[in-house]
Design a protein around this motif. Structure first.
Motif, PDB file in Angstrom:
ATOM      1  N   GLU A  47     151.243-128.241  32.745  1.00 62.38           N
ATOM      2  CA  GLU A  47     152.068-128.543  31.469  1.00 62.38           C
ATOM      3  C   GLU A  47     151.445-127.495  30.615  1.00 62.38           C
ATOM      4  N   ARG A  48     150.192-127.096  30.449  1.00 58.53           N
ATOM      5  CA  ARG A  48     149.336-126.327  29.630  1.00 58.53           C
ATOM      6  C   ARG A  48     150.135-124.847  29.833  1.00 58.53           C
ATOM      7  N   GLU A  49     150.213-124.481  31.193  1.00 59.16           N
ATOM      8  CA  GLU A  49     150.569-122.962  31.408  1.00 59.16           C
ATOM      9  C   GLU A  49     152.298-122.963  31.027  1.00 59.16           C
ATOM     10  N   LYS A  50     152.915-124.064  31.256  1.00 56.88           N
ATOM     11  CA  LYS A  50     154.341-124.101  30.582  1.00 56.88           C
ATOM     12  C   LYS A  50     154.616-123.751  29.065  1.00 56.88           C
ATOM     13  N   ILE A  51     153.527-124.631  28.344  1.00 52.43           N
ATOM     14  CA  ILE A  51     153.690-124.517  26.855  1.00 52.43           C
ATOM     15  C   ILE A  51     153.105-122.991  26.494  1.00 52.43           C
ATOM     16  N   ILE A  52     152.167-122.622  27.391  1.00 52.56           N
ATOM     17  CA  ILE A  52     151.751-121.160  27.087  1.00 52.56           C
ATOM     18  C   ILE A  52     153.070-120.135  27.154  1.00 52.56           C
ATOM     19  N   ILE A  53     153.833-120.274  28.154  1.00 51.15           N
ATOM     20  CA  ILE A  53     154.738-119.414  28.320  1.00 51.15           C
ATOM     21  C   ILE A  53     155.753-119.560  27.212  1.00 51.15           C
ATOM     22  N   GLN A  97     153.106-119.658  10.527  1.00 51.28           N
ATOM     23  CA  GLN A  97     152.004-119.028  10.787  1.00 51.28           C
ATOM     24  C   GLN A  97     150.678-120.095  11.198  1.00 51.28           C
ATOM     25  N   THR A  98     150.847-120.962  10.557  1.00 46.63           N
ATOM     26  CA  THR A  98     149.627-122.080  10.898  1.00 46.63           C
ATOM     27  C   THR A  98     149.826-122.709  12.123  1.00 46.63           C
ATOM     28  N   GLN A  99     151.218-122.995  12.522  1.00 44.68           N
ATOM     29  CA  GLN A  99     151.328-123.356  14.078  1.00 44.68           C
ATOM     30  C   GLN A  99     150.966-122.348  14.948  1.00 44.68           C
ATOM     31  N   LYS A 100     151.157-121.054  14.890  1.00 37.38           N
ATOM     32  CA  LYS A 100     151.036-120.078  15.610  1.00 37.38           C
ATOM     33  C   LYS A 100     149.451-119.899  15.748  1.00 37.38           C
ATOM     34  N   GLN A 101     148.777-119.760  14.654  1.00 36.77           N
ATOM     35  CA  GLN A 101     147.410-119.605  14.944  1.00 36.77           C
ATOM     36  C   GLN A 101     146.682-121.018  15.579  1.00 36.77           C
ATOM     37  N   ALA A 102     147.029-121.983  15.208  1.00 33.18           N
ATOM     38  CA  ALA A 102     146.296-123.143  15.761  1.00 33.18           C
ATOM     39  C   ALA A 102     146.764-123.226  17.255  1.00 33.18           C
ATOM     40  N   ILE A 103     147.934-123.029  17.645  1.00 30.40           N
ATOM     41  CA  ILE A 103     148.323-122.989  19.262  1.00 30.40           C
ATOM     42  C   ILE A 103     147.710-121.988  19.786  1.00 30.40           C
ATOM     43  N   HIS A 104     147.637-120.609  19.519  1.00 30.75           N
ATOM     44  CA  HIS A 104     147.075-119.725  20.030  1.00 30.75           C
ATOM     45  C   HIS A 104     145.379-120.079  20.093  1.00 30.75           C
ATOM     46  N   HIS A 107     143.935-123.017  20.399  1.00 32.73           N
ATOM     47  CA  HIS A 107     143.695-124.049  21.330  1.00 32.73           C
ATOM     48  C   HIS A 107     144.233-123.578  22.537  1.00 32.73           C
ATOM     49  N   LEU A 108     145.005-123.249  22.740  1.00 34.40           N
ATOM     50  CA  LEU A 108     145.681-123.020  24.347  1.00 34.40           C
ATOM     51  C   LEU A 108     145.193-121.701  24.848  1.00 34.40           C
ATOM     52  N   ILE A 109     145.460-120.558  24.138  1.00 33.70           N
ATOM     53  CA  ILE A 109     144.834-119.252  24.502  1.00 33.70           C
ATOM     54  C   ILE A 109     143.429-119.114  24.683  1.00 33.70           C
ATOM     55  N   GLU A 110     142.485-119.554  23.569  1.00 33.55           N
ATOM     56  CA  GLU A 110     141.335-119.354  23.464  1.00 33.55           C
ATOM     57  C   GLU A 110     140.368-120.429  23.695  1.00 33.55           C
ATOM     58  N   ASP A 111     141.309-121.896  24.127  1.00 36.22           N
ATOM     59  CA  ASP A 111     140.751-122.966  24.685  1.00 36.22           C
ATOM     60  C   ASP A 111     139.527-123.413  23.545  1.00 36.22           C
ATOM     61  N   ILE A 112     139.744-123.389  22.162  1.00 34.94           N
ATOM     62  CA  ILE A 112     139.130-124.010  21.074  1.00 34.94           C
ATOM     63  C   ILE A 112     139.364-125.346  20.655  1.00 34.94           C
ATOM     64  N   SER A 113     138.261-126.243  20.386  1.00 35.54           N
ATOM     65  CA  SER A 113     138.908-127.650  20.112  1.00 35.54           C
ATOM     66  C   SER A 113     139.468-127.688  18.806  1.00 35.54           C
ATOM     67  N   TYR A 114     140.124-128.819  18.634  1.00 40.95           N
ATOM     68  CA  TYR A 114     140.592-129.086  17.114  1.00 40.95           C
ATOM     69  C   TYR A 114     139.476-129.090  16.113  1.00 40.95           C
ATOM     70  N   ARG A 115     138.440-129.538  16.266  1.00 34.21           N
ATOM     71  CA  ARG A 115     137.444-129.472  15.256  1.00 34.21           C
ATOM     72  C   ARG A 115     137.130-128.055  14.859  1.00 34.21           C
ATOM     73  N   GLU A 116     136.957-127.062  15.987  1.00 33.81           N
ATOM     74  CA  GLU A 116     136.452-125.578  15.564  1.00 33.81           C
ATOM     75  C   GLU A 116     137.712-125.085  14.928  1.00 33.81           C
ATOM     76  N   ILE A 117     139.101-125.242  15.220  1.00 37.20           N
ATOM     77  CA  ILE A 117     140.194-125.014  14.730  1.00 37.20           C
ATOM     78  C   ILE A 117     140.219-125.154  13.205  1.00 37.20           C
ATOM     79  N   ALA A 118     139.993-126.440  12.990  1.00 42.17           N
ATOM     80  CA  ALA A 118     139.704-126.820  11.507  1.00 42.17           C
ATOM     81  C   ALA A 118     138.642-126.128  10.632  1.00 42.17           C
ATOM     82  N   ASP A 119     137.624-125.691  11.397  1.00 40.44           N
ATOM     83  CA  ASP A 119     136.735-125.010  10.893  1.00 40.44           C
ATOM     84  C   ASP A 119     137.043-123.603  10.427  1.00 40.44           C
TER      85      ASP A 119
END
Length: 72
Positions: A6-12, A23-30, A32-44
């Motif tokens: 499922e993760r690979e499908k979403i990345i594609i 822009q916010t969605q792009k940055q957050a998804i990138h 979380h999924l590409i760089e494997d960063i937690s939601y807490r770290e993304i928030a920071d």
């Protein structure tokens, strides 16, 4: 994400249709999924709340799936 497939499908989908996201969605998804960063770290990084980062990822993923389904 429930599983790796499922993760690979979403990345594609993200790689193909990221221009349809905010822009916010792009940055957050990138982050979380590409760089494997937690939601807490993304928030920071994005200077927002953990809930807002989670919402941005989930809404972005839902939008990507909707775009994909509408194109097929």
């Amino acid at each position: 994400m429930d599983n790796l497939e499922e993760r690979e499908k979403i990345i594609i989908l993200f790689e193909n249709y990221h221009n349809f996201l905010t822009q916010t969605q792009k940055q957050a998804i990138h982050l979380h999924l590409i760089e494997d960063i937690s939601y807490r770290e993304i928030a920071d990084i994005m200077a927002t709340s953990r809930q807002a980062s989670y919402d941005a990822v989930q809404k972005g993923i839902a939008k990507l799936k909707k775009i994909f389904n509408n194109m097929n």
